[in-house]
Design a protein around this motif. Structure first.
Motif, PDB file in Angstrom:
ATOM      1  N   PHE A  65       0.643  -1.239   0.076  1.00 59.29           N
ATOM      2  CA  PHE A  65      -0.018  -0.020  -0.038  1.00 59.29           C
ATOM      3  C   PHE A  65       0.716   1.277   0.025  1.00 59.29           C
ATOM      4  CE2 PHE A  65      -2.805   3.151   2.237  1.00 59.29           C
ATOM      5  CZ  PHE A  65      -3.901   2.979   1.232  1.00 59.29           C
ATOM      6  N   ARG A  66       1.769   1.156   0.799  1.00 58.02           N
ATOM      7  CA  ARG A  66       2.921   2.489   0.791  1.00 58.02           C
ATOM      8  C   ARG A  66       3.386   2.630  -0.658  1.00 58.02           C
ATOM      9  NH1 ARG A  66       8.060   1.962   4.379  1.00 58.02           N
ATOM     10  NH2 ARG A  66       8.619   0.332   2.532  1.00 58.02           N
ATOM     11  N   ASN A  67       3.693   1.424  -1.673  1.00 60.65           N
ATOM     12  CA  ASN A  67       4.026   1.946  -2.745  1.00 60.65           C
ATOM     13  C   ASN A  67       2.988   2.519  -3.619  1.00 60.65           C
ATOM     14  OD1 ASN A  67       6.645   0.671  -2.117  1.00 60.65           O
ATOM     15  ND2 ASN A  67       6.107  -1.162  -2.929  1.00 60.65           N
ATOM     16  N   ASP A  68       1.610   2.006  -3.224  1.00 55.95           N
ATOM     17  CA  ASP A  68       0.662   2.602  -4.207  1.00 55.95           C
ATOM     18  C   ASP A  68       0.524   4.160  -3.912  1.00 55.95           C
ATOM     19  OD1 ASP A  68      -0.180   0.392  -5.336  1.00 55.95           O
ATOM     20  OD2 ASP A  68      -1.635   0.016  -3.754  1.00 55.95           O
ATOM     21  N   ILE A  69       0.745   4.567  -2.506  1.00 55.58           N
ATOM     22  CA  ILE A  69       0.766   5.823  -2.101  1.00 55.58           C
ATOM     23  C   ILE A  69       1.815   6.868  -2.888  1.00 55.58           C
ATOM     24  CG2 ILE A  69       1.210   7.629   0.011  1.00 55.58           C
ATOM     25  CD1 ILE A  69      -0.297   5.449   1.642  1.00 55.58           C
ATOM     26  N   THR A  70       2.965   6.207  -2.810  1.00 55.24           N
ATOM     27  CA  THR A  70       4.099   6.704  -3.366  1.00 55.24           C
ATOM     28  C   THR A  70       3.763   6.960  -5.131  1.00 55.24           C
ATOM     29  OG1 THR A  70       5.565   5.705  -1.831  1.00 55.24           O
ATOM     30  CG2 THR A  70       6.724   6.592  -4.012  1.00 55.24           C
TER      31      THR A  70
END
Length: 88
Positions: A12-17
């Motif tokens: 999910f952190r990668n999606d936010i980025t």
């Protein structure tokens, strides 16, 4: 949906980025979403035990200690409700 960190947290952190630039909004951390979620639940009068469960806290004291700064506004609501009943 439980909001404690797991493998999905990192995905999910990668999606936010990736998507914060597309949406032209400030990048935030996954942990910030967790606090926003807790704040939203508290402000909508969700029971402490449900919040505890969703955040994965072991004890309600953890939840209350972490988010106690959000509860003064709740006291104002109680005062207004009590004043309303007292005038009937």
């Amino acid at each position: 949906m439980q909001l404690y960190f797991s493998r999905e947290h990192y995905l999910f952190r990668n999606d936010i980025t990736r998507y914060h630039k597309i949406a032209e909004v400030k990048k935030i951390r996954v942990h910030d979403l967790r606090h926003s979620h807790a704040s939203l639940l508290i402000n909508n009068d969700v029971n402490h035990m449900i919040i505890l469960k969703r955040l994965g806290h072991a004890k309600v004291d953890i939840t209350l200690d972490t988010y106690s700064h959000l509860y003064p506004s709740k006291e104002e609501k109680v005062i207004k409700k009590n004043n309303h009943f007292a005038t009937k």
